[in-house]
Motif scaffolding. Structure first.
Motif, PDB file in Angstrom:
ATOM      1  N   ASN A  53      34.217  67.184  59.234  1.00 36.11           N
ATOM      2  CA  ASN A  53      35.687  68.494  59.514  1.00 36.11           C
ATOM      3  C   ASN A  53      36.456  67.323  60.194  1.00 36.11           C
ATOM      4  O   ASN A  53      37.811  67.934  59.721  1.00 36.11           O
ATOM      5  CB  ASN A  53      35.161  68.957  60.895  1.00 36.11           C
ATOM      6  N   ASN A  54      36.462  66.576  60.539  1.00 37.56           N
ATOM      7  CA  ASN A  54      37.245  65.489  61.235  1.00 37.56           C
ATOM      8  C   ASN A  54      36.973  63.727  60.666  1.00 37.56           C
ATOM      9  O   ASN A  54      36.086  63.856  59.386  1.00 37.56           O
ATOM     10  CB  ASN A  54      36.908  65.277  62.459  1.00 37.56           C
ATOM     11  N   SER A  77      38.483  69.608  57.125  1.00 38.08           N
ATOM     12  CA  SER A  77      39.547  70.319  57.287  1.00 38.08           C
ATOM     13  C   SER A  77      40.732  69.980  58.138  1.00 38.08           C
ATOM     14  O   SER A  77      41.715  70.585  58.745  1.00 38.08           O
ATOM     15  CB  SER A  77      39.181  71.703  58.395  1.00 38.08           C
ATOM     16  N   PHE A  78      40.945  68.841  59.138  1.00 34.94           N
ATOM     17  CA  PHE A  78      41.394  68.697  60.027  1.00 34.94           C
ATOM     18  C   PHE A  78      41.203  66.805  60.489  1.00 34.94           C
ATOM     19  O   PHE A  78      40.864  66.189  61.566  1.00 34.94           O
ATOM     20  CB  PHE A  78      41.433  68.796  61.316  1.00 34.94           C
ATOM     21  N   PRO A  79      41.889  66.108  59.589  1.00 31.68           N
ATOM     22  CA  PRO A  79      41.501  64.413  59.335  1.00 31.68           C
ATOM     23  C   PRO A  79      42.967  63.809  60.554  1.00 31.68           C
ATOM     24  O   PRO A  79      42.223  62.218  60.836  1.00 31.68           O
ATOM     25  CB  PRO A  79      41.915  64.535  57.910  1.00 31.68           C
ATOM     26  N   ARG A  80      43.290  64.508  61.225  1.00 32.19           N
ATOM     27  CA  ARG A  80      43.696  63.998  62.539  1.00 32.19           C
ATOM     28  C   ARG A  80      43.280  63.967  64.056  1.00 32.19           C
ATOM     29  O   ARG A  80      43.196  65.975  63.557  1.00 32.19           O
ATOM     30  CB  ARG A  80      45.605  63.465  62.340  1.00 32.19           C
ATOM     31  N   PHE A  87      41.948  56.604  59.047  1.00 33.46           N
ATOM     32  CA  PHE A  87      42.184  56.869  58.674  1.00 33.46           C
ATOM     33  C   PHE A  87      43.435  57.877  58.036  1.00 33.46           C
ATOM     34  O   PHE A  87      44.058  57.221  56.961  1.00 33.46           O
ATOM     35  CB  PHE A  87      41.496  58.682  58.929  1.00 33.46           C
ATOM     36  N   PRO A  88      44.549  58.005  58.862  1.00 38.34           N
ATOM     37  CA  PRO A  88      45.980  58.503  58.695  1.00 38.34           C
ATOM     38  C   PRO A  88      46.718  57.118  58.106  1.00 38.34           C
ATOM     39  O   PRO A  88      47.856  56.681  56.774  1.00 38.34           O
ATOM     40  CB  PRO A  88      46.528  58.561  59.968  1.00 38.34           C
ATOM     41  N   TYR A  91      45.075  56.538  54.344  1.00 42.95           N
ATOM     42  CA  TYR A  91      45.821  57.551  53.225  1.00 42.95           C
ATOM     43  C   TYR A  91      46.922  57.244  53.432  1.00 42.95           C
ATOM     44  O   TYR A  91      47.252  57.610  52.117  1.00 42.95           O
ATOM     45  CB  TYR A  91      45.452  58.792  54.685  1.00 42.95           C
ATOM     46  N   LEU A  98      41.830  62.863  50.272  1.00 46.00           N
ATOM     47  CA  LEU A  98      41.244  63.014  51.030  1.00 46.00           C
ATOM     48  C   LEU A  98      41.244  64.830  49.747  1.00 46.00           C
ATOM     49  O   LEU A  98      42.191  65.126  49.093  1.00 46.00           O
ATOM     50  CB  LEU A  98      42.928  63.501  52.101  1.00 46.00           C
ATOM     51  N   LEU A 100      42.066  68.677  51.285  1.00 42.09           N
ATOM     52  CA  LEU A 100      41.529  68.996  52.822  1.00 42.09           C
ATOM     53  C   LEU A 100      41.129  69.958  52.702  1.00 42.09           C
ATOM     54  O   LEU A 100      41.599  71.077  51.777  1.00 42.09           O
ATOM     55  CB  LEU A 100      43.593  69.228  52.820  1.00 42.09           C
TER      56      LEU A 100
ATOM     57  N   ILE B 130      49.908  63.329  57.837  1.00 41.91           N
ATOM     58  CA  ILE B 130      48.881  64.016  57.271  1.00 41.91           C
ATOM     59  C   ILE B 130      48.469  65.445  57.593  1.00 41.91           C
ATOM     60  O   ILE B 130      48.258  65.936  58.612  1.00 41.91           O
ATOM     61  CB  ILE B 130      48.024  62.879  58.741  1.00 41.91           C
ATOM     62  N   ALA B 132      46.730  68.849  57.904  1.00 37.12           N
ATOM     63  CA  ALA B 132      45.345  69.263  59.146  1.00 37.12           C
ATOM     64  C   ALA B 132      45.534  70.682  58.975  1.00 37.12           C
ATOM     65  O   ALA B 132      46.928  71.060  58.794  1.00 37.12           O
ATOM     66  CB  ALA B 132      45.626  68.723  59.768  1.00 37.12           C
ATOM     67  N   GLY B 134      42.793  72.984  59.643  1.00 40.77           N
ATOM     68  CA  GLY B 134      41.618  73.056  60.779  1.00 40.77           C
ATOM     69  C   GLY B 134      41.141  75.166  60.115  1.00 40.77           C
ATOM     70  O   GLY B 134      40.819  74.792  58.743  1.00 40.77           O
TER      71      GLY B 134
END
Lengths: 237, 216
Positions: A53-54, A77-80, A87-88, A91, A98, A100, B130, B132, B134
């Motif tokens: 997820n991360n 779903s939430f890379p930060r 990662f940022p 990327y 990525l 998403l 970035i 995101a 969720g």
């Protein structure tokens, strides 16, 4: 006799090969199998596709796996997050791919992968950039997007209690994606805080049935990502 | 650009407005940030069950110092507690609750809401940002009532209630109601209808702060 217990975490992950797709349980640090991730860093397998997820925080766990340049692509779903730096940077530099995925779609894609369902339609992300280029179909006048199941070569999961059959229970919100990931991998590898004799887990309380699990390693005192991050630790140390 | 003076209700008063509209017995998912404040203002004589998408129905308040459980967190990854009668579940069950229409109310933050109820709240689409997402796209796709709580305009005075969202959408035609520091606004088939304005706010001022034409 069935005995899925293996002697060490290093042995548990030893065959994760270059180019493997690896699912990693956890939502933030809750349920993140940090010892298994660190052994994967020791092993050094490259060009991995990681489904989680991360993308981790600080310079430990998944973030360290990424920092060690072992991950070619993240599906998440939430890379930060507040403490997410690795990662940022990669990327923005174009050095990591990525994909998403909305969180519920990610969960359902993993569930489908494990359940022998190749694809499904969902209303999530219709009319958004995340549905662009994907098949849209109407059912009862509402639009849905086609999404595909995901399978993995390996899943890495942390649980609370396991037995030699691989029956698992989890603790609180550390459960998250892990029961789904156990079903979707060719080889599911689990780190368990407690190992008990067969029969000691109430059959009514088993969350992951042992058939979905291949290896269990006993990690009685796992490290905590947030504490490592707060202490400024890195892996490899 | 200069920041603009913020008028009307405080963040807590906005949260209180939303909290007063939650019916007794509701199952509610509160987004990260301002929506989380709503739980502090729900009247004590009603029962609301909070869902957090990382696998808990029956989320309770922040634990006392020293009582935190590292594996008991909310979607914002903050430490929470589980109420008596709470239950834990995995992500597929959690999003079955969301996508399957089992939750009554989802309250989210917003970058932009358009007069037709389109929501943009996950990405500014700027290069280098970035992305995101969720659970936001699942929440707006499946929860029965989608409410937004947000400042009426950006810190530099740009419209957040717009004719059409310029940021990437979270969902199209999904928002039912908006709580801002200036007003409570319903998204209707005819457009944005003002239900209540904060003390001292005139309709003319509210309209100046809103791109689409409001219905009084």
């Amino acid at each position: 006799m069935i005995n899925k217990l293996v002697r060490s975490d290093a042995e548990a992950v030893a065959d994760i090969h270059d180019g493997a797709t690896v699912m990693i349980g956890g939502f933030g640090e809750a349920g993140s199998p940090i010892e298994l991730i660190h052994r994967l860093i020791d092993l050094g397998s490259k060009n991995l596709t990681v489904v989680s997820n991360n993308t981790g925080s600080g310079n430990v766990g998944i973030a360290a796996l990424i920092e060690n340049r072992q991950v070619a692509k993240m599906i998440c779903s939430f890379p930060r997050s507040t403490n997410s730096v690795v990662f940022p940077e990669l990327y923005r530099a174009g050095e990591i791919e990525l994909e998403l995925v909305p969180q519920g779609t990610l969960a359902e894609r993993i569930r489908a992968g494990g359940a022998g369902i190749p694809a499904f339609y969902t209303p999530s992300s219709v009319n958004t950039p995340l549905a662009e280029g994907k098949e849209i179909r109407e059912f009862d006048g509402q639009a849905y997007v086609l999404e595909y199941g995901i399978k993995a070569d390996f899943s890495l999961v942390k649980c609370h209690t396991a037995d030699r059959y691989g029956n698992l229970t989890y603790h609180a919100t550390a459960r998250n994606f892990s029961p789904l990931m156990c079903t979707a991998a060719t080889t599911t590898i689990v780190q368990a805080k407690h190992i008990v004799e067969a029969g000691e887990i109430d059959p009514e309380a088993v969350v992951t049935p042992g058939i979905f699990v291949n290896r269990v390693v006993h990690i009685s005192d796992p490290e905590h990502e947030s504490i490592l991050v707060a202490n400024g630790e890195r892996y490899p140390r | 650009m200069n920041t603009v003076e913020r008028k009307g209700w405080s963040r807590n008063e906005m949260a209180q407005k939303a909290a007063q509209d939650i019916p007794d017995g509701s199952y509610v998912n509160l987004g990260i940030g301002m929506p989380e404040l709503i739980a502090d203002h729900v009247p004590e004589d009603i029962e609301v069950v909070y869902h957090t998408e990382n696998g808990l129905l029956g989320m309770g308040p922040v634990p006392e110092a020293g009582q935190e459980d590292i594996e008991l967190i909310n979607a914002g990854k903050k430490y929470v507690t589980a109420t008596k009668g709470a239950c834990f579940f995995h992500h597929a069950d959690s999003f079955t609750m969301i996508r399957g229409g089992h939750l009554d109310i989802s309250v989210l933050g917003a970058l932009q809401v358009c007069e037709k109820g389109d929501l943009a709240n996950w990405s500014t689409g700027k290069p280098g940002a970035i992305p995101a997402v969720g659970g936001a796209m699942d929440l707006v796709a499946g929860v029965k009532n989608v409410w937004v709580i947000t400042d009426h305009v950006t810190k530099v005075g740009q419209f957040k209630l717009v004719n059409a969202c310029s940021f990437p959408l979270t969902g199209k035609g999904v928002v039912d109601r908006v709580y801002t520091n200036l007003a409570v606004i319903e998204v209707t088939g005819e457009g944005l209808k003002v239900r209540e304005m904060a003390p001292g706010i005139t309709f003319e001022y509210l309209q100046e702060q809103t791109e689409p034409t409001l219905i009084q």
